[in-house]
Design a protein around this motif. Structure first.
Motif, PDB file in Angstrom:
ATOM      1  N   PHE A 127     -40.957  19.209 -81.686  1.00  0.00           N
ATOM      2  CA  PHE A 127     -41.553  20.542 -81.802  1.00  0.00           C
ATOM      3  C   PHE A 127     -40.680  21.596 -81.129  1.00  0.00           C
ATOM      4  O   PHE A 127     -40.542  22.721 -81.639  1.00  0.00           O
ATOM      5  CB  PHE A 127     -42.961  20.550 -81.182  1.00  0.00           C
ATOM      6  CG  PHE A 127     -44.028  20.048 -82.103  1.00  0.00           C
ATOM      7  CD1 PHE A 127     -44.481  20.848 -83.151  1.00  0.00           C
ATOM      8  CD2 PHE A 127     -44.571  18.787 -81.949  1.00  0.00           C
ATOM      9  CE1 PHE A 127     -45.452  20.390 -84.019  1.00  0.00           C
ATOM     10  CE2 PHE A 127     -45.548  18.318 -82.810  1.00  0.00           C
ATOM     11  CZ  PHE A 127     -46.001  19.123 -83.848  1.00  0.00           C
ATOM     12  N   GLU A 128     -40.069  21.247 -80.017  1.00  0.00           N
ATOM     13  CA  GLU A 128     -39.187  22.211 -79.349  1.00  0.00           C
ATOM     14  C   GLU A 128     -37.931  22.478 -80.170  1.00  0.00           C
ATOM     15  O   GLU A 128     -37.421  23.606 -80.182  1.00  0.00           O
ATOM     16  CB  GLU A 128     -38.808  21.701 -77.961  1.00  0.00           C
ATOM     17  CG  GLU A 128     -39.964  21.758 -76.966  1.00  0.00           C
ATOM     18  CD  GLU A 128     -39.557  21.269 -75.595  1.00  0.00           C
ATOM     19  OE1 GLU A 128     -38.512  20.574 -75.488  1.00  0.00           O
ATOM     20  OE2 GLU A 128     -40.285  21.555 -74.625  1.00  0.00           O
ATOM     21  N   VAL A 130     -37.637  22.617 -83.409  1.00  0.00           N
ATOM     22  CA  VAL A 130     -37.919  23.521 -84.537  1.00  0.00           C
ATOM     23  C   VAL A 130     -38.613  24.796 -84.076  1.00  0.00           C
ATOM     24  O   VAL A 130     -38.917  25.672 -84.885  1.00  0.00           O
ATOM     25  CB  VAL A 130     -38.777  22.811 -85.603  1.00  0.00           C
ATOM     26  CG1 VAL A 130     -38.018  21.652 -86.209  1.00  0.00           C
ATOM     27  CG2 VAL A 130     -40.112  22.336 -85.034  1.00  0.00           C
ATOM     28  N   ARG A 131     -38.897  24.880 -82.744  1.00  0.00           N
ATOM     29  CA  ARG A 131     -39.496  26.088 -82.145  1.00  0.00           C
ATOM     30  C   ARG A 131     -40.813  26.465 -82.821  1.00  0.00           C
ATOM     31  O   ARG A 131     -41.051  27.619 -83.156  1.00  0.00           O
ATOM     32  CB  ARG A 131     -38.510  27.256 -82.204  1.00  0.00           C
ATOM     33  CG  ARG A 131     -37.224  26.991 -81.443  1.00  0.00           C
ATOM     34  CD  ARG A 131     -36.283  28.167 -81.482  1.00  0.00           C
ATOM     35  NE  ARG A 131     -35.061  27.893 -80.762  1.00  0.00           N
ATOM     36  CZ  ARG A 131     -34.036  28.755 -80.639  1.00  0.00           C
ATOM     37  NH1 ARG A 131     -34.123  29.944 -81.201  1.00  0.00           N
ATOM     38  NH2 ARG A 131     -32.957  28.421 -79.965  1.00  0.00           N
ATOM     39  N   ARG A 132     -41.640  25.458 -83.003  1.00  0.00           N
ATOM     40  CA  ARG A 132     -42.948  25.689 -83.598  1.00  0.00           C
ATOM     41  C   ARG A 132     -44.015  25.109 -82.679  1.00  0.00           C
ATOM     42  O   ARG A 132     -43.793  24.088 -82.020  1.00  0.00           O
ATOM     43  CB  ARG A 132     -43.048  25.030 -84.981  1.00  0.00           C
ATOM     44  CG  ARG A 132     -42.125  25.631 -86.012  1.00  0.00           C
ATOM     45  CD  ARG A 132     -42.363  24.999 -87.366  1.00  0.00           C
ATOM     46  NE  ARG A 132     -43.720  25.213 -87.843  1.00  0.00           N
ATOM     47  CZ  ARG A 132     -44.235  24.656 -88.939  1.00  0.00           C
ATOM     48  NH1 ARG A 132     -43.497  23.829 -89.659  1.00  0.00           N
ATOM     49  NH2 ARG A 132     -45.472  24.919 -89.301  1.00  0.00           N
ATOM     50  N   PRO A 133     -45.193  25.722 -82.626  1.00  0.00           N
ATOM     51  CA  PRO A 133     -46.268  25.175 -81.790  1.00  0.00           C
ATOM     52  C   PRO A 133     -46.925  23.974 -82.460  1.00  0.00           C
ATOM     53  O   PRO A 133     -46.861  23.808 -83.677  1.00  0.00           O
ATOM     54  CB  PRO A 133     -47.249  26.350 -81.689  1.00  0.00           C
ATOM     55  CG  PRO A 133     -47.065  27.104 -82.977  1.00  0.00           C
ATOM     56  CD  PRO A 133     -45.589  26.991 -83.291  1.00  0.00           C
ATOM     57  N   HIS A 134     -47.541  23.162 -81.642  1.00  0.00           N
ATOM     58  CA  HIS A 134     -48.351  22.078 -82.203  1.00  0.00           C
ATOM     59  C   HIS A 134     -49.610  22.689 -82.819  1.00  0.00           C
ATOM     60  O   HIS A 134     -50.189  23.627 -82.258  1.00  0.00           O
ATOM     61  CB  HIS A 134     -48.731  21.084 -81.097  1.00  0.00           C
ATOM     62  CG  HIS A 134     -49.402  19.851 -81.598  1.00  0.00           C
ATOM     63  ND1 HIS A 134     -50.742  19.819 -81.951  1.00  0.00           N
ATOM     64  CD2 HIS A 134     -48.919  18.593 -81.824  1.00  0.00           C
ATOM     65  CE1 HIS A 134     -51.055  18.612 -82.345  1.00  0.00           C
ATOM     66  NE2 HIS A 134     -49.979  17.847 -82.293  1.00  0.00           N
TER      67      HIS A 134
END
Length: 312
Positions: A127-128, A130-134
């Motif tokens: 997730f880090e 791709v810089r997207r939140p869960h």
């Protein structure tokens, strides 16, 4: 061998069609439910089944699974295997899923549940990266979303027929595991697109392999051949009679056999081979046709596309 042509695209295959009037009882489609942790590889697993010929539906509400199976059963055999990717964001997820599974069991539908698992550390890194939140973290941290999802999925994981831990797997290794489970005894198919093109109009952006036919004499400068394309027998014979043409075709076919075997091992199911000449009308068209025929004879499902043949 069957051929279908439309707008410069020709499908070539070795399949045989049923005789008119033939009818066979259509079985209920086989069903695979793909679920698991967000970031654990659900999309990759679904794509692998799609490449193996499954009809894939992403993020389908569990309540609609029986309807999807029923529609597949009405498809006259066109949809024999269905894969459904389900998401646990809905609060009634498990109630709906239990009801759907009970409905499917009463109809004797063959179904399997595939659960994609991964460690917290691996999921956080993904997730880090791709810089997207869960999807379940809300205002909290990624680890909070992972913990919430793992708690929601605990019961489903226990019911799964196949659990795959992707913590240390790359994309190719995950695809290999899915192939091992669902490809059966047959080697996964490789599908090829052979595309002729003209260099003066630019390289095809989706080409995996590019070959240049400009080492052969150009039929454009032969007055009686100029009006025709590489699809005509006259142009094709002219191109293939030139020094080095047949040798190139033989050796490049051998090279593609080697490459195709490697693609299959790496989980690659589609390859686009671009065959170019100056204008994409004569040499590239003739060679693309011959190359496609060679691939078909090797059992490769092949589509022929002549991108620039109709240009002036």
């Amino acid at each position: 061998m069957q051929q279908k042509e439309r707008d410069g695209v020709r499908q070539v295959s070795t399949a045989t069609s049923s005789e008119p009037g033939e009818s066979e009882e259509t079985p209920i489609p086989e069903l695979v439910i793909i679920s698991g942790m967000s970031g654990a590889g659900r999309s990759t697993a679904a794509k692998c089944l799609e490449d193996l010929g499954w009809f894939v539906v992403d993020n389908l509400p569990p309540a609609l699974i029986p309807t999807m199976v029923e529609l597949g059963a009405r498809s006259q055999g066109n949809v024999a295997r269905i894969a459904v990717v389900v998401d646990v964001r809905g609060r009634r997820f498990f109630d709906n899923l239990r009801e759907s599974l009970a409905d499917l069991e009463s109809k004797h539908v063959t179904r399997r549940i595939v659960f994609l698992e991964s460690s917290d550390d691996a999921l956080v890194r993904r997730f880090e990266s791709v810089r997207r939140p869960h999807p379940l973290q809300g205002d909290g941290r990624i680890v909070d979303g992972i913990a919430a999802e793992r708690d929601l999925l605990r019961e489903l994981r226990g019911d799964a027929d196949l659990v795959i831990d992707t913590s240390s797997l790359n994309v190719h290794e995950l695809r290999a595991k899915m192939d091992a489970q669902f490809a059966g005894e047959e080697e996964p198919e490789l599908r090829a697109t052979v595309m002729s093109f003209g260099f003066k109009y630019g390289l095809p952006v989706d080409a995996d392999l590019v070959v240049d036919m400009r080492f052969l004499p150009n039929p454009h400068w032969v007055p009686e051949l100029r009006p025709f394309t590489g699809l005509s027998e006259e142009v094709s014979n002219f191109v293939l009679s030139q020094p080095g043409a047949k040798e190139f075709l033989d050796r490049y076919t051998e090279l593609l056999q080697l490459v195709a075997a490697g693609y299959r091992r790496e989980g690659k199911r589609y390859v686009t081979i671009a065959v170019g000449c100056t204008g994409g009308k004569h040499r590239s068209v003739a060679m693309a046709e011959k190359l496609a025929s060679r691939l078909v004879s090797e059992g490769v499902e092949t589509v022929v596309v002549h991108r620039d043949m109709g240009r002036e």
